[in-house]
Design a protein around this motif. Sequence first.
Motif, PDB file in Angstrom:
ATOM      1  N   ALA A 145      33.197  39.344  43.491  1.00  0.00           N
ATOM      2  CA  ALA A 145      33.496  38.425  42.409  1.00  0.00           C
ATOM      3  C   ALA A 145      34.999  38.195  42.274  1.00  0.00           C
ATOM      4  CB  ALA A 145      32.940  38.965  41.106  1.00  0.00           C
ATOM      5  N   LEU A 146      35.808  39.084  42.838  1.00  0.00           N
ATOM      6  CA  LEU A 146      37.262  38.951  42.732  1.00  0.00           C
ATOM      7  C   LEU A 146      37.795  38.103  43.876  1.00  0.00           C
ATOM      8  CD1 LEU A 146      38.300  42.613  41.858  1.00  0.00           C
ATOM      9  CD2 LEU A 146      38.100  40.697  40.300  1.00  0.00           C
ATOM     10  N   GLY A 147      38.681  37.218  43.510  1.00  0.00           N
ATOM     11  CA  GLY A 147      39.310  36.374  44.519  1.00  0.00           C
ATOM     12  C   GLY A 147      40.513  37.074  45.133  1.00  0.00           C
ATOM     13  N   PRO A 148      41.160  36.436  46.109  1.00  0.00           N
ATOM     14  CA  PRO A 148      42.308  37.061  46.767  1.00  0.00           C
ATOM     15  C   PRO A 148      43.478  37.320  45.817  1.00  0.00           C
ATOM     16  CG  PRO A 148      41.827  34.883  47.708  1.00  0.00           C
ATOM     17  CD  PRO A 148      40.807  35.173  46.673  1.00  0.00           C
ATOM     18  N   ASN A 149      43.686  36.446  44.853  1.00  0.00           N
ATOM     19  CA  ASN A 149      44.791  36.648  43.898  1.00  0.00           C
ATOM     20  C   ASN A 149      44.534  37.859  43.009  1.00  0.00           C
ATOM     21  OD1 ASN A 149      46.232  34.454  44.842  1.00  0.00           O
ATOM     22  ND2 ASN A 149      45.376  33.047  43.327  1.00  0.00           N
ATOM     23  N   GLU A 150      43.284  38.005  42.568  1.00  0.00           N
ATOM     24  CA  GLU A 150      42.951  39.152  41.722  1.00  0.00           C
ATOM     25  C   GLU A 150      43.088  40.455  42.497  1.00  0.00           C
ATOM     26  OE1 GLU A 150      40.970  36.415  41.867  1.00  0.00           O
ATOM     27  OE2 GLU A 150      41.131  35.618  39.845  1.00  0.00           O
ATOM     28  N   ALA A 164      46.052  45.409  43.614  1.00  0.00           N
ATOM     29  CA  ALA A 164      46.802  46.249  44.553  1.00  0.00           C
ATOM     30  C   ALA A 164      48.224  46.490  44.045  1.00  0.00           C
ATOM     31  CB  ALA A 164      46.831  45.599  45.935  1.00  0.00           C
ATOM     32  N   ALA A 165      48.841  45.462  43.458  1.00  0.00           N
ATOM     33  CA  ALA A 165      50.196  45.601  42.927  1.00  0.00           C
ATOM     34  C   ALA A 165      50.219  46.585  41.752  1.00  0.00           C
ATOM     35  CB  ALA A 165      50.737  44.243  42.491  1.00  0.00           C
TER      36      ALA A 165
END
Length: 128
Positions: free
Chosen positions: A13-18, A23-24
Amino acid sequence: MAAVAQANAGSAALGPNELQGLAAVMSLLARVGDIDALLSSRPSEVRDNRLHIGYSEAAERLNIPENWLRERISKLPHRKFGKFVQFAEEDLRSISEMHSVKPSMADGREGESAVMSLQPSKRSRKRF
């Protein structure tokens, strides 16, 4: 750890930006732990375990001139070892408390505001 497990479970459900944001955040949290570990082991922050301190350090900690302490030593709490004057932590706190100023009502009157106690000077100009 539960947040990581939830993030892994719902990674579809999480996109690459999320994912990049997650990770950050995890990276920052890991660094905070490293910084805390570094700060706690710094040699410059070694705790001073001395029981007593002399005039110069006491004056520095109280933010007053050393001479002020020396002139008033007979009226201030302190320790004396022979001819040596020393201050303990309690002594410094007591000295600070002895000289604290607490605001009070004008002329010691309770219940009457300071504004009501103001009166014009006897030297004020007379109006004609």
